[in-house]
Write a protein that holds these residues in place. Structure first.
Motif, PDB file in Angstrom:
ATOM      1  N   TYR A 231      -2.140   5.874   7.287  1.00 30.63           N
ATOM      2  CA  TYR A 231      -2.973   4.776   6.805  1.00 30.63           C
ATOM      3  C   TYR A 231      -3.919   4.336   7.917  1.00 30.63           C
ATOM      4  CZ  TYR A 231       0.781   4.393   3.320  1.00 30.63           C
ATOM      5  OH  TYR A 231       1.708   4.652   2.344  1.00 30.63           O
TER       6      TYR A 231
ATOM      7  N   TYR B 284      -6.005  10.404   5.776  1.00 32.90           N
ATOM      8  CA  TYR B 284      -5.418   9.067   5.738  1.00 32.90           C
ATOM      9  C   TYR B 284      -6.004   8.282   4.572  1.00 32.90           C
ATOM     10  CZ  TYR B 284      -9.760   8.323   8.362  1.00 32.90           C
ATOM     11  OH  TYR B 284     -11.070   8.336   8.772  1.00 32.90           O
ATOM     12  N   LYS B 285      -5.352   7.175   4.276  1.00 31.74           N
ATOM     13  CA  LYS B 285      -5.831   6.271   3.236  1.00 31.74           C
ATOM     14  C   LYS B 285      -6.358   5.011   3.903  1.00 31.74           C
ATOM     15  CE  LYS B 285      -4.456   3.747  -0.916  1.00 31.74           C
ATOM     16  NZ  LYS B 285      -3.398   3.544  -1.939  1.00 31.74           N
TER      17      LYS B 285
ATOM     18  N   VAL C  55       0.846  -1.185   0.000  1.00 31.32           N
ATOM     19  CA  VAL C  55       0.000   0.000   0.000  1.00 31.32           C
ATOM     20  C   VAL C  55       0.885   1.238   0.000  1.00 31.32           C
ATOM     21  CG1 VAL C  55      -1.885   1.205   1.144  1.00 31.32           C
ATOM     22  CG2 VAL C  55      -1.708  -1.280   1.339  1.00 31.32           C
TER      23      VAL C  55
ATOM     24  N   VAL D  19      -5.727   1.310   8.920  1.00 31.43           N
ATOM     25  CA  VAL D  19      -5.776  -0.128   8.651  1.00 31.43           C
ATOM     26  C   VAL D  19      -7.036  -0.697   9.295  1.00 31.43           C
ATOM     27  CG1 VAL D  19      -4.632  -2.344   9.020  1.00 31.43           C
ATOM     28  CG2 VAL D  19      -3.277  -0.306   8.476  1.00 31.43           C
TER      29      VAL D  19
ATOM     30  N   LEU E 109       3.077  -1.415   4.421  1.00 27.44           N
ATOM     31  CA  LEU E 109       2.727   0.001   4.345  1.00 27.44           C
ATOM     32  C   LEU E 109       3.977   0.769   3.953  1.00 27.44           C
ATOM     33  CD1 LEU E 109       0.588   0.337   7.616  1.00 27.44           C
ATOM     34  CD2 LEU E 109      -0.203  -0.195   5.299  1.00 27.44           C
TER      35      LEU E 109
ATOM     36  N   ARG F  37       0.705   5.821  -0.934  1.00 27.01           N
ATOM     37  CA  ARG F  37      -0.150   6.985  -1.167  1.00 27.01           C
ATOM     38  C   ARG F  37       0.215   7.635  -2.490  1.00 27.01           C
ATOM     39  NH1 ARG F  37      -3.534   9.621   2.889  1.00 27.01           N
ATOM     40  NH2 ARG F  37      -3.674  11.201   1.279  1.00 27.01           N
TER      41      ARG F  37
ATOM     42  N   VAL G  41      -7.174   1.205   4.327  1.00 23.47           N
ATOM     43  CA  VAL G  41      -6.535  -0.037   3.881  1.00 23.47           C
ATOM     44  C   VAL G  41      -7.345  -1.212   4.408  1.00 23.47           C
ATOM     45  CG1 VAL G  41      -4.447  -1.440   3.926  1.00 23.47           C
ATOM     46  CG2 VAL G  41      -4.264   1.062   3.910  1.00 23.47           C
TER      47      VAL G  41
END
Length: 448
Positions: free
Chosen positions: A139, A46-47, A30, A141, A59, A32, A49
């Motif tokens: 991230y 944030y992304k 993963v 999660v 990550l 960005r 996941v």
């Protein structure tokens, strides 16, 4: 002696770096996108996941198209966003490098092996010397259940149909269901949930084995729940606070199941969608292997789909299409096979003729039912159970709407007649004019 010790240390370091840098094809990496840097907006902070339990996760601490920098980086984590303060990630320090479940490689990427439910949380990779720059990678999660489910595919028109069949019924429940869990979400936590599609980036244009300008590119849309916080919500523990401090979560989230299992049982069976689109590309089959890019077949989903909304206490009989008495039919509820003749649940029974009966249904019978004929995925049925009071309220509302429309139409015609009459009032004859005309008629009759 010192030479031997130094050699041993160097060899261990080389082995450590080799093991932590090796990436398995099944590992989920993963990163960005550089076009979406960290921002103050909630959706860019944030992304998300999706981390299936038992899988490996990497990550990355650099942008997808970028290279890692030499500056030192640190990984931080908060297991309960909005409740705990971020703490530095505790890395495994086992002498046997293969047993290290959580480690960092030479590119500052965090490697998590055999993902566990406790690994969920908000992760930060920061260069402590540049806290205000864009060199930060966050991230969220979300540990998810690994479900065996079909993936639907098609163009944007097919996605709209997929949305109406899979998302809309659940979103309606989020808005108006009287079930305890939905009411608790709306009135206690005061949050609004909505099932949406979270799209990955487009893949490369697959032009090999296709006519000119007829290449195909694809992107995957993942079932995601958008969380919108309203004012006045209350939380009793850290799990509830999670819903107040995140903006998105996976449809298969283990946290959602822990707090709202009924809602999770509806969302976790929703398949992902792969959208395809024509593109203009150049065939390069050797880009990533000799067979890369060549046309391959895709698995089909269910041939038929239906949705039933039935009141509590009612009955429903379901027959799998295109099946005969000689066919091998397998009925499943939420992925679990239903055995013919099994009377352990008197509300859900499959008879010897492969007919599925739902009797005296309750909220427990709500969910996703599928049937398979031989090796063909034949039908997917979604059953929603509503209380009779709710159903009667809907019926009354609909009939009141009809009555209101009729009354509105009547009043419109009546008022229109009054307006027309008033506008033509100068053409009407007065009483004196009518009397004069009547007098002339009387005189003529007298002469005759």
């Amino acid at each position: 002696m010192s030479h031997v010790i130094l050699t041993t240390v160097v060899m261990r370091y080389i082995v450590f770096m080799t093991l932590t840098t090796m990436v398995s094809p099944n590992d989920q990496m993963v990163c960005r996108d550089a076009n979406r840097p960290i921002a103050t907006d909630a959706e860019d902070f944030y992304k998300l996941v999706d981390a299936p339990l038992g899988d490996n996760l990497i990550l990355q601490c650099h942008h997808c198209d970028g290279n890692p920098t030499a500056e030192p980086k640190n990984w931080f984590k908060t297991s309960r966003p909005g409740w705990d303060q971020p703490r530095e990630v505790r890395l495994s320090m086992d002498n046997d490098m293969e047993l290290n479940r959580m480690s960092v490689n030479t590119e500052h990427s965090l490697i998590i092996k055999n993902v566990e439910e406790t690994d969920s949380g908000l992760y930060f990779c920061w260069n402590l010397g540049e806290m205000e720059g864009n060199d930060r990678f966050n991230y969220l999660v979300d540990t998810v259940f690994e479900e065996i489910q079909s993936v639907e595919a098609g163009n944007i028109t097919d996605w709209l149909k997929y949305h109406d069949e899979n998302y809309q019924p659940i979103n309606n429940l989020f808005t108006s269901s009287n079930s305890d869990e939905f009411v608790r979400l709306r009135e206690h936590l005061n949050v609004h949930l909505e099932v949406i599609t979270h799209w990955d980036s487009w893949g490369p244009c697959d032009a090999c084995g296709r006519p000119n300008n007829q290449g195909v590119k694809k992107k995957r849309g993942r079932c995601t729940i958008k969380v919108t916080l309203r004012e006045g919500g209350r939380v009793s523990n850290a799990d509830e606070a999670y819903f107040h401090n995140v903006t998105v979560m996976s449809c298969r989230s283990t946290k959602l199941y822990k707090l709202f299992p009924g809602v999770s049982n509806l969302t976790r069976v929703v398949p992902d969608f792969v959208q395809d689109e024509l593109c203009d590309g150049v065939c390069n089959p050797d880009a990533e292997g000799i067979n890369h890019g060549w046309k391959v077949g895709k698995a089909k989903g269910f041939k038929y789909r239906k949705t039933f909304v039935i009141p509590e206490g009612s009955h429903l009989a379901l027959v799998c299409p295109e099946s005969t008495l000689e066919s091998t039919v397998i009925w499943r509820k939420k992925g679990r096979a239903l055995k013919p003749g099994d009377a352990s649940n008197p509300n859900v029974i499959v008879d010897t003729f492969n007919t599925l009966y739902l009797a005296e249904v309750t909220k427990d019978e709500e969910g996703n039912y599928t049937c398979q004929v031989e090796d063909i995925k034949m039908q997917q049925i979604k059953v929603f159970v509503v209380t009779k009071s709710r159903l009667l309220t809907n019926e009354m509302g609909r009939h009141m709407g009809y009555l209101g429309f009729v009354l509105l139409l009547y009043l419109t015609c009546y008022c229109g007649g009054l307006v027309i009459t008033w506008s033509r009032r100068h053409t009407f004859k007065t009483y004196e004019e009518l009397a004069e005309e009547h007098k002339e008629e009387v005189e003529v009759e007298t002469l005759l």
